[in-house]
Design an enzyme around this catalytic site. Structure first.
Site, PDB file in Angstrom:
ATOM      1  N   MET A   1       0.852  -1.178   0.000  1.00  0.00           N
ATOM      2  CA  MET A   1       0.000   0.000   0.000  1.00  0.00           C
ATOM      3  C   MET A   1       0.893   1.235   0.000  1.00  0.00           C
ATOM      4  O   MET A   1       1.822   1.300   0.813  1.00  0.00           O
ATOM      5  CB  MET A   1      -0.901   0.023   1.242  1.00  0.00           C
ATOM      6  CG  MET A   1      -2.006  -1.005   1.234  1.00  0.00           C
ATOM      7  SD  MET A   1      -2.843  -1.107   2.830  1.00  0.00           S
ATOM      8  CE  MET A   1      -1.773  -2.275   3.683  1.00  0.00           C
ATOM      9  N   VAL A   2       0.638   2.148  -0.901  1.00  0.00           N
ATOM     10  CA  VAL A   2       1.463   3.347  -0.975  1.00  0.00           C
ATOM     11  C   VAL A   2       1.540   4.010   0.396  1.00  0.00           C
ATOM     12  O   VAL A   2       0.515   4.350   0.994  1.00  0.00           O
ATOM     13  CB  VAL A   2       0.900   4.341  -2.015  1.00  0.00           C
ATOM     14  CG1 VAL A   2       1.726   5.627  -2.030  1.00  0.00           C
ATOM     15  CG2 VAL A   2       0.905   3.700  -3.395  1.00  0.00           C
TER      16      VAL A   2
ATOM     17  N   CYS B   1       0.186  -0.190 -10.578  1.00  0.00           N
ATOM     18  CA  CYS B   1      -0.229   1.122 -10.074  1.00  0.00           C
ATOM     19  C   CYS B   1      -0.851   1.939 -11.199  1.00  0.00           C
ATOM     20  O   CYS B   1      -0.205   2.192 -12.217  1.00  0.00           O
ATOM     21  CB  CYS B   1       0.963   1.858  -9.488  1.00  0.00           C
ATOM     22  SG  CYS B   1       0.547   3.511  -8.886  1.00  0.00           S
TER      23      CYS B   1
ATOM     24  N   LYS C   1       3.665  -7.848 -10.144  1.00  0.00           N
ATOM     25  CA  LYS C   1       2.262  -7.642  -9.778  1.00  0.00           C
ATOM     26  C   LYS C   1       1.599  -6.847 -10.891  1.00  0.00           C
ATOM     27  O   LYS C   1       1.964  -5.695 -11.129  1.00  0.00           O
ATOM     28  CB  LYS C   1       2.135  -6.913  -8.447  1.00  0.00           C
ATOM     29  CG  LYS C   1       0.706  -6.757  -7.954  1.00  0.00           C
ATOM     30  CD  LYS C   1       0.678  -6.130  -6.558  1.00  0.00           C
ATOM     31  CE  LYS C   1      -0.733  -6.117  -5.996  1.00  0.00           C
ATOM     32  NZ  LYS C   1      -1.614  -5.171  -6.697  1.00  0.00           N
TER      33      LYS C   1
ATOM     34  N   GLY D   1      -7.563  -8.757  -5.008  1.00  0.00           N
ATOM     35  CA  GLY D   1      -8.794  -8.018  -5.244  1.00  0.00           C
ATOM     36  C   GLY D   1      -9.937  -8.510  -4.383  1.00  0.00           C
ATOM     37  O   GLY D   1     -10.210  -9.708  -4.326  1.00  0.00           O
ATOM     38  N   ASP D   2     -10.589  -7.583  -3.668  1.00  0.00           N
ATOM     39  CA  ASP D   2     -11.834  -7.860  -2.938  1.00  0.00           C
ATOM     40  C   ASP D   2     -11.707  -8.932  -1.863  1.00  0.00           C
ATOM     41  O   ASP D   2     -12.644  -9.713  -1.643  1.00  0.00           O
ATOM     42  CB  ASP D   2     -12.955  -8.229  -3.915  1.00  0.00           C
ATOM     43  CG  ASP D   2     -13.356  -7.074  -4.811  1.00  0.00           C
ATOM     44  OD1 ASP D   2     -12.891  -5.939  -4.562  1.00  0.00           O
ATOM     45  OD2 ASP D   2     -14.113  -7.298  -5.771  1.00  0.00           O
TER      46      ASP D   2
ATOM     47  N   VAL E   1      -5.346  -6.155   0.447  1.00  0.00           N
ATOM     48  CA  VAL E   1      -4.707  -4.846   0.574  1.00  0.00           C
ATOM     49  C   VAL E   1      -5.619  -3.927   1.394  1.00  0.00           C
ATOM     50  O   VAL E   1      -5.380  -3.694   2.572  1.00  0.00           O
ATOM     51  CB  VAL E   1      -4.379  -4.237  -0.806  1.00  0.00           C
ATOM     52  CG1 VAL E   1      -3.710  -2.878  -0.636  1.00  0.00           C
ATOM     53  CG2 VAL E   1      -3.458  -5.177  -1.587  1.00  0.00           C
TER      54      VAL E   1
END
Length: 347
Positions: A41-42, A123, A164, A227-228, A250
Protein backbone atom coordinates in the site's frame (compact mmCIF):
# COMPACT_ATOMS: atom_id res chain seq x y z
CA UNK A 1 17.04 -1.73 15.85
CA UNK A 2 16.13 -0.52 12.39
CA UNK A 3 18.52 -0.91 9.50
CA UNK A 4 18.60 1.38 6.48
CA UNK A 5 19.55 -0.09 3.12
CA UNK A 6 23.31 -0.34 2.46
CA UNK A 7 25.17 -1.89 -0.44
CA UNK A 8 26.30 -5.31 0.80
CA UNK A 9 27.34 -7.94 -1.76
CA UNK A 10 25.21 -10.96 -0.92
CA UNK A 11 21.41 -11.25 -0.60
CA UNK A 12 19.94 -12.73 2.55
CA UNK A 13 20.00 -16.57 2.44
CA UNK A 14 16.66 -18.24 1.71
CA UNK A 15 15.30 -21.18 3.69
CA UNK A 16 11.95 -22.96 3.93
CA UNK A 17 10.96 -20.44 6.62
CA UNK A 18 11.60 -17.27 4.66
CA UNK A 19 11.50 -18.33 0.99
CA UNK A 20 8.28 -16.74 -0.31
CA UNK A 21 8.13 -19.02 -3.34
CA UNK A 22 8.31 -22.12 -1.14
CA UNK A 23 5.59 -20.69 1.11
CA UNK A 24 3.29 -19.91 -1.82
CA UNK A 25 3.77 -23.35 -3.34
CA UNK A 26 3.35 -25.38 -0.14
CA UNK A 27 0.80 -23.62 2.08
CA UNK A 28 -2.02 -25.76 0.70
CA UNK A 29 -0.16 -28.88 1.81
CA UNK A 30 1.15 -27.60 5.14
CA UNK A 31 -1.81 -25.48 6.27
CA UNK A 32 -4.69 -26.71 4.07
CA UNK A 33 -5.26 -23.20 2.75
CA UNK A 34 -3.78 -20.79 0.19
CA UNK A 35 -0.85 -18.57 1.12
CA UNK A 36 -2.04 -15.36 2.81
CA UNK A 37 -0.37 -12.15 1.71
CA UNK A 38 -0.67 -8.57 2.97
CA UNK A 39 -0.07 -6.56 -0.18
CA UNK A 40 1.73 -3.27 -0.82
CA UNK A 41 0.00 0.00 0.00
CA UNK A 42 1.46 3.35 -0.98
CA UNK A 43 3.06 4.73 2.23
CA UNK A 44 1.09 2.43 4.53
CA UNK A 45 2.98 -0.88 4.50
CA UNK A 46 5.72 0.32 6.84
CA UNK A 47 7.56 -1.88 9.33
CA UNK A 48 5.19 -1.52 12.36
CA UNK A 49 2.13 -2.35 10.25
CA UNK A 50 3.89 -5.28 8.56
CA UNK A 51 4.66 -6.74 11.98
CA UNK A 52 1.02 -6.48 13.07
CA UNK A 53 -0.18 -8.26 9.89
CA UNK A 54 2.42 -10.97 10.38
CA UNK A 55 1.31 -11.53 13.98
CA UNK A 56 -2.22 -12.18 12.66
CA UNK A 57 -1.37 -14.93 10.17
CA UNK A 58 -0.15 -13.07 7.11
CA UNK A 59 2.40 -15.46 5.58
CA UNK A 60 4.10 -12.81 3.46
CA UNK A 61 4.04 -9.01 3.69
CA UNK A 62 5.11 -6.24 1.30
CA UNK A 63 6.66 -2.83 1.66
CA UNK A 64 4.99 0.12 -0.04
CA UNK A 65 6.13 0.75 -3.60
CA UNK A 66 9.55 2.43 -3.53
CA UNK A 67 10.66 4.44 -6.55
CA UNK A 68 14.00 3.06 -7.71
CA UNK A 69 15.28 6.28 -9.27
CA UNK A 70 14.87 8.19 -5.99
CA UNK A 71 16.12 5.38 -3.79
CA UNK A 72 19.40 4.77 -5.63
CA UNK A 73 20.25 8.47 -5.91
CA UNK A 74 19.07 9.99 -2.64
CA UNK A 75 20.19 8.80 0.82
CA UNK A 76 17.34 10.75 2.42
CA UNK A 77 14.84 8.76 0.34
CA UNK A 78 16.49 5.53 1.49
CA UNK A 79 16.15 6.52 5.13
CA UNK A 80 12.52 7.58 4.69
CA UNK A 81 11.32 4.74 2.47
CA UNK A 82 12.91 1.58 3.81
CA UNK A 83 13.49 0.11 7.25
CA UNK A 84 13.46 -3.43 8.55
CA UNK A 85 14.78 -5.57 11.39
CA UNK A 86 15.61 -9.19 12.17
CA UNK A 87 11.98 -10.11 12.85
CA UNK A 88 10.68 -8.66 9.59
CA UNK A 89 10.57 -11.83 7.48
CA UNK A 90 9.39 -13.08 5.08
CA UNK A 91 8.76 -9.85 3.21
CA UNK A 92 8.92 -8.45 -0.29
CA UNK A 93 10.24 -5.03 -1.26
CA UNK A 94 8.08 -3.62 -4.04
CA UNK A 95 9.79 -1.35 -6.54
CA UNK A 96 8.50 1.11 -9.12
CA UNK A 97 10.93 1.41 -12.02
CA UNK A 98 11.09 1.89 -15.77
CA UNK A 99 14.64 0.76 -16.63
CA UNK A 100 17.06 -2.07 -16.01
CA UNK A 101 19.93 0.03 -14.64
CA UNK A 102 17.95 1.58 -11.77
CA UNK A 103 16.34 -1.76 -10.97
CA UNK A 104 19.66 -3.62 -10.71
CA UNK A 105 21.16 -0.94 -8.48
CA UNK A 106 18.04 -0.92 -6.31
CA UNK A 107 18.10 -4.70 -5.95
CA UNK A 108 21.78 -4.63 -5.02
CA UNK A 109 21.00 -2.21 -2.19
CA UNK A 110 17.98 -3.97 -0.67
CA UNK A 111 18.66 -7.65 -1.39
CA UNK A 112 20.67 -8.23 1.82
CA UNK A 113 17.67 -7.21 3.90
CA UNK A 114 14.64 -8.77 2.18
CA UNK A 115 13.34 -12.09 0.91
CA UNK A 116 12.24 -10.97 -2.54
CA UNK A 117 11.62 -8.11 -4.92
CA UNK A 118 8.27 -7.26 -6.49
CA UNK A 119 8.09 -5.15 -9.66
CA UNK A 120 5.01 -2.93 -9.58
CA UNK A 121 3.13 -3.30 -12.86
CA UNK A 122 -0.27 -2.43 -11.43
CA UNK A 123 -0.23 1.12 -10.07
CA UNK A 124 -2.78 3.13 -12.12
CA UNK A 125 -1.75 6.59 -10.84
CA UNK A 126 -1.42 8.83 -13.89
CA UNK A 127 1.89 10.40 -12.88
CA UNK A 128 3.52 6.97 -12.56
CA UNK A 129 2.00 5.64 -15.78
CA UNK A 130 3.22 8.70 -17.72
CA UNK A 131 6.77 7.87 -16.58
CA UNK A 132 6.48 4.27 -17.71
CA UNK A 133 6.03 2.90 -14.17
CA UNK A 134 3.24 0.75 -12.73
CA UNK A 135 0.43 -0.12 -15.16
CA UNK A 136 2.46 1.20 -18.08
CA UNK A 137 4.58 -1.96 -17.87
CA UNK A 138 1.71 -4.31 -18.75
CA UNK A 139 1.69 -2.59 -22.13
CA UNK A 140 5.48 -2.76 -22.44
CA UNK A 141 6.14 -6.46 -22.08
CA UNK A 142 9.55 -6.29 -23.75
CA UNK A 143 10.87 -3.87 -21.12
CA UNK A 144 9.30 -5.81 -18.27
CA UNK A 145 10.81 -9.08 -19.47
CA UNK A 146 14.21 -7.46 -19.85
CA UNK A 147 14.06 -6.27 -16.22
CA UNK A 148 12.97 -9.69 -14.95
CA UNK A 149 15.67 -11.42 -16.98
CA UNK A 150 18.40 -9.05 -15.81
CA UNK A 151 17.62 -9.63 -12.11
CA UNK A 152 17.28 -13.40 -12.43
CA UNK A 153 20.43 -13.67 -14.55
CA UNK A 154 22.40 -11.92 -11.80
CA UNK A 155 20.81 -13.52 -8.73
CA UNK A 156 19.16 -16.75 -9.89
CA UNK A 157 17.41 -18.58 -7.05
CA UNK A 158 19.29 -16.59 -4.41
CA UNK A 159 16.63 -13.90 -4.65
CA UNK A 160 12.93 -14.22 -5.46
CA UNK A 161 11.30 -11.94 -8.01
CA UNK A 162 7.59 -11.24 -8.51
CA UNK A 163 5.59 -9.10 -10.91
CA UNK A 164 2.26 -7.64 -9.78
CA UNK A 165 0.08 -6.88 -12.77
CA UNK A 166 -3.47 -5.90 -13.70
CA UNK A 167 -5.54 -7.58 -16.39
CA UNK A 168 -5.95 -6.19 -19.90
CA UNK A 169 -9.33 -5.60 -21.51
CA UNK A 170 -8.31 -8.43 -23.83
CA UNK A 171 -7.50 -11.33 -21.50
CA UNK A 172 -5.32 -12.98 -24.13
CA UNK A 173 -2.95 -10.02 -23.85
CA UNK A 174 -2.60 -10.83 -20.16
CA UNK A 175 -1.94 -14.47 -20.98
CA UNK A 176 0.80 -13.51 -23.42
CA UNK A 177 2.40 -11.12 -20.94
CA UNK A 178 2.37 -13.75 -18.20
CA UNK A 179 3.83 -16.44 -20.46
CA UNK A 180 6.56 -14.03 -21.51
CA UNK A 181 7.56 -13.06 -17.95
CA UNK A 182 7.50 -16.74 -17.00
CA UNK A 183 9.97 -17.33 -19.81
CA UNK A 184 12.11 -14.47 -18.49
CA UNK A 185 12.39 -16.26 -15.13
CA UNK A 186 9.86 -14.66 -12.80
CA UNK A 187 9.21 -16.72 -9.65
CA UNK A 188 5.51 -15.93 -9.29
CA UNK A 189 2.92 -13.51 -10.64
CA UNK A 190 0.34 -11.57 -8.68
CA UNK A 191 -2.74 -10.66 -10.72
CA UNK A 192 -5.09 -7.89 -9.63
CA UNK A 193 -8.49 -8.66 -11.13
CA UNK A 194 -9.08 -5.15 -12.46
CA UNK A 195 -7.90 -3.30 -15.54
CA UNK A 196 -5.96 -0.03 -15.48
CA UNK A 197 -9.25 1.88 -15.77
CA UNK A 198 -11.47 -0.23 -13.49
CA UNK A 199 -12.57 1.67 -10.41
CA UNK A 200 -11.95 0.07 -7.03
CA UNK A 201 -15.72 0.27 -6.38
CA UNK A 202 -16.29 -2.23 -9.19
CA UNK A 203 -15.90 -5.95 -8.39
CA UNK A 204 -12.63 -7.69 -9.16
CA UNK A 205 -12.89 -10.06 -12.12
CA UNK A 206 -11.92 -13.46 -10.81
CA UNK A 207 -12.97 -15.14 -14.05
CA UNK A 208 -10.23 -13.19 -15.81
CA UNK A 209 -7.65 -14.41 -13.31
CA UNK A 210 -8.87 -18.00 -13.79
CA UNK A 211 -8.61 -17.59 -17.56
CA UNK A 212 -4.95 -16.63 -17.21
CA UNK A 213 -4.11 -19.26 -14.58
CA UNK A 214 -5.47 -22.07 -16.76
CA UNK A 215 -3.42 -20.89 -19.75
CA UNK A 216 -0.05 -20.55 -18.01
CA UNK A 217 -0.28 -23.62 -15.77
CA UNK A 218 2.21 -25.49 -17.98
CA UNK A 219 4.88 -22.93 -17.02
CA UNK A 220 4.92 -24.10 -13.40
CA UNK A 221 4.85 -20.52 -12.09
CA UNK A 222 2.35 -19.95 -9.25
CA UNK A 223 -0.17 -17.14 -9.32
CA UNK A 224 -1.42 -15.00 -6.43
CA UNK A 225 -4.90 -13.49 -6.81
CA UNK A 226 -5.53 -9.92 -5.65
CA UNK A 227 -8.79 -8.02 -5.24
CA UNK A 228 -11.83 -7.86 -2.94
CA UNK A 229 -10.44 -9.90 -0.04
CA UNK A 230 -12.06 -8.54 3.13
CA UNK A 231 -12.77 -11.67 5.22
CA UNK A 232 -11.00 -14.94 5.91
CA UNK A 233 -13.75 -16.80 4.04
CA UNK A 234 -12.92 -14.71 0.97
CA UNK A 235 -9.43 -16.25 0.88
CA UNK A 236 -10.62 -19.77 0.09
CA UNK A 237 -13.42 -18.57 -2.17
CA UNK A 238 -11.02 -16.48 -4.26
CA UNK A 239 -8.54 -19.34 -4.46
CA UNK A 240 -11.31 -21.72 -5.58
CA UNK A 241 -12.59 -19.28 -8.21
CA UNK A 242 -9.18 -18.44 -9.63
CA UNK A 243 -7.05 -21.54 -9.07
CA UNK A 244 -4.43 -19.31 -7.42
CA UNK A 245 -1.83 -20.60 -4.96
CA UNK A 246 -2.15 -17.52 -2.76
CA UNK A 247 -4.50 -14.64 -2.04
CA UNK A 248 -3.45 -11.04 -1.41
CA UNK A 249 -5.45 -8.56 0.65
CA UNK A 250 -4.71 -4.85 0.57
CA UNK A 251 -7.61 -2.57 1.55
CA UNK A 252 -8.98 -5.38 3.69
CA UNK A 253 -5.93 -5.54 5.96
CA UNK A 254 -5.65 -1.76 6.17
CA UNK A 255 -8.85 -1.62 8.22
CA UNK A 256 -8.44 -5.08 9.75
CA UNK A 257 -4.86 -6.37 10.00
CA UNK A 258 -6.27 -9.51 11.69
CA UNK A 259 -8.30 -10.47 8.61
CA UNK A 260 -6.30 -13.66 8.00
CA UNK A 261 -6.87 -14.78 11.60
CA UNK A 262 -10.61 -14.88 11.00
CA UNK A 263 -11.67 -11.67 12.74
CA UNK A 264 -14.61 -10.05 10.95
CA UNK A 265 -13.71 -6.63 12.34
CA UNK A 266 -10.41 -5.38 13.70
CA UNK A 267 -9.77 -6.68 17.25
CA UNK A 268 -8.51 -4.30 19.92
CA UNK A 269 -5.33 -6.33 20.16
CA UNK A 270 -4.24 -4.88 16.79
CA UNK A 271 -4.36 -1.40 18.27
CA UNK A 272 -2.14 -2.35 21.19
CA UNK A 273 0.35 -4.22 18.99
CA UNK A 274 0.45 -1.38 16.49
CA UNK A 275 1.16 1.16 19.21
CA UNK A 276 3.88 -1.10 20.61
CA UNK A 277 5.65 -1.63 17.29
CA UNK A 278 5.36 2.06 16.34
CA UNK A 279 6.96 3.23 19.58
CA UNK A 280 9.49 0.39 19.61
CA UNK A 281 10.77 0.89 16.05
CA UNK A 282 10.16 4.61 15.58
CA UNK A 283 10.34 6.42 12.27
CA UNK A 284 6.64 6.29 11.38
CA UNK A 285 5.31 9.68 10.23
CA UNK A 286 2.60 10.96 12.55
CA UNK A 287 -0.03 11.22 9.81
CA UNK A 288 0.40 7.52 9.02
CA UNK A 289 0.15 6.53 12.68
CA UNK A 290 -3.02 8.59 13.03
CA UNK A 291 -4.64 7.26 9.85
CA UNK A 292 -3.82 3.61 10.64
CA UNK A 293 -5.51 4.00 14.03
CA UNK A 294 -8.44 5.78 12.39
CA UNK A 295 -8.95 2.89 9.94
CA UNK A 296 -8.79 0.27 12.67
CA UNK A 297 -11.15 2.10 15.03
CA UNK A 298 -13.57 2.71 12.17
CA UNK A 299 -13.61 -1.04 11.50
CA UNK A 300 -14.49 -1.63 15.17
CA UNK A 301 -17.47 0.73 14.78
CA UNK A 302 -16.25 2.99 17.56
CA UNK A 303 -18.46 6.06 18.10
CA UNK A 304 -17.97 8.54 15.26
CA UNK A 305 -17.67 11.41 17.71
CA UNK A 306 -14.58 9.77 19.21
CA UNK A 307 -13.08 9.07 15.80
CA UNK A 308 -13.56 12.70 14.72
CA UNK A 309 -11.85 13.81 17.92
CA UNK A 310 -8.92 11.51 17.16
CA UNK A 311 -8.39 13.14 13.77
CA UNK A 312 -8.04 16.59 15.36
CA UNK A 313 -5.03 15.60 17.47
CA UNK A 314 -1.74 16.98 16.16
CA UNK A 315 1.10 14.89 17.64
CA UNK A 316 2.00 11.44 18.95
CA UNK A 317 2.22 12.37 22.63
CA UNK A 318 -1.26 13.88 22.66
CA UNK A 319 -2.61 10.95 20.67
CA UNK A 320 -1.27 8.43 23.17
CA UNK A 321 -2.75 10.47 26.03
CA UNK A 322 -6.08 10.54 24.16
CA UNK A 323 -6.11 6.74 23.94
CA UNK A 324 -5.31 6.46 27.64
CA UNK A 325 -8.12 8.88 28.46
CA UNK A 326 -10.76 6.97 26.50
CA UNK A 327 -9.60 3.32 26.51
CA UNK A 328 -7.84 0.78 28.68
CA UNK A 329 -4.73 0.72 26.51
CA UNK A 330 -2.39 -1.95 27.85
CA UNK A 331 1.38 -1.78 27.42
CA UNK A 332 3.59 -4.61 26.25
CA UNK A 333 4.29 -6.91 29.20
CA UNK A 334 1.05 -6.17 31.03
CA UNK A 335 -1.33 -9.04 31.60
CA UNK A 336 -3.82 -9.31 28.76
CA UNK A 337 -1.81 -7.14 26.38
CA UNK A 338 -2.79 -7.68 22.76
CA UNK A 339 -5.62 -10.10 23.62
CA UNK A 340 -8.77 -7.99 23.82
CA UNK A 341 -11.24 -8.10 20.95
CA UNK A 342 -13.76 -5.38 21.83
CA UNK A 343 -12.60 -1.79 22.45
CA UNK A 344 -12.15 -1.44 26.25
CA UNK A 345 -13.83 1.93 26.60
CA UNK A 346 -13.57 3.79 29.87
CA UNK A 347 -17.05 4.66 31.08
Amino acid sequence: MERSAMAIPKPKPLSVKNDPLHIIKTRKLTHERPATIAGPMVRYSKLPFRQVCRRYDADIVYTPMILAREFVRNPHARMADFSTNSGDSPFIVQVGTNNVADLLKFVEMVAPFCDGIGINCGCPIREQVREGIGCALIYNGELLCSMVSAVKKKYGDKLRLETKIRIHDDWDQTVKLCRDVCGAGVDWITIHGRTKNTRSSQPADFQAIRYVVDRISDKGVPVVANGDCYLLEDVQQIADLTGAHGVMAVRGVLSNPALFSGFITCPWGCIEWFWYYTLEFGGLPYQLLQHHLFCMLESMEVDRVLIKALMKIKNTTELLDWFDDHFELKRHGERGFGQAVQPPLKR
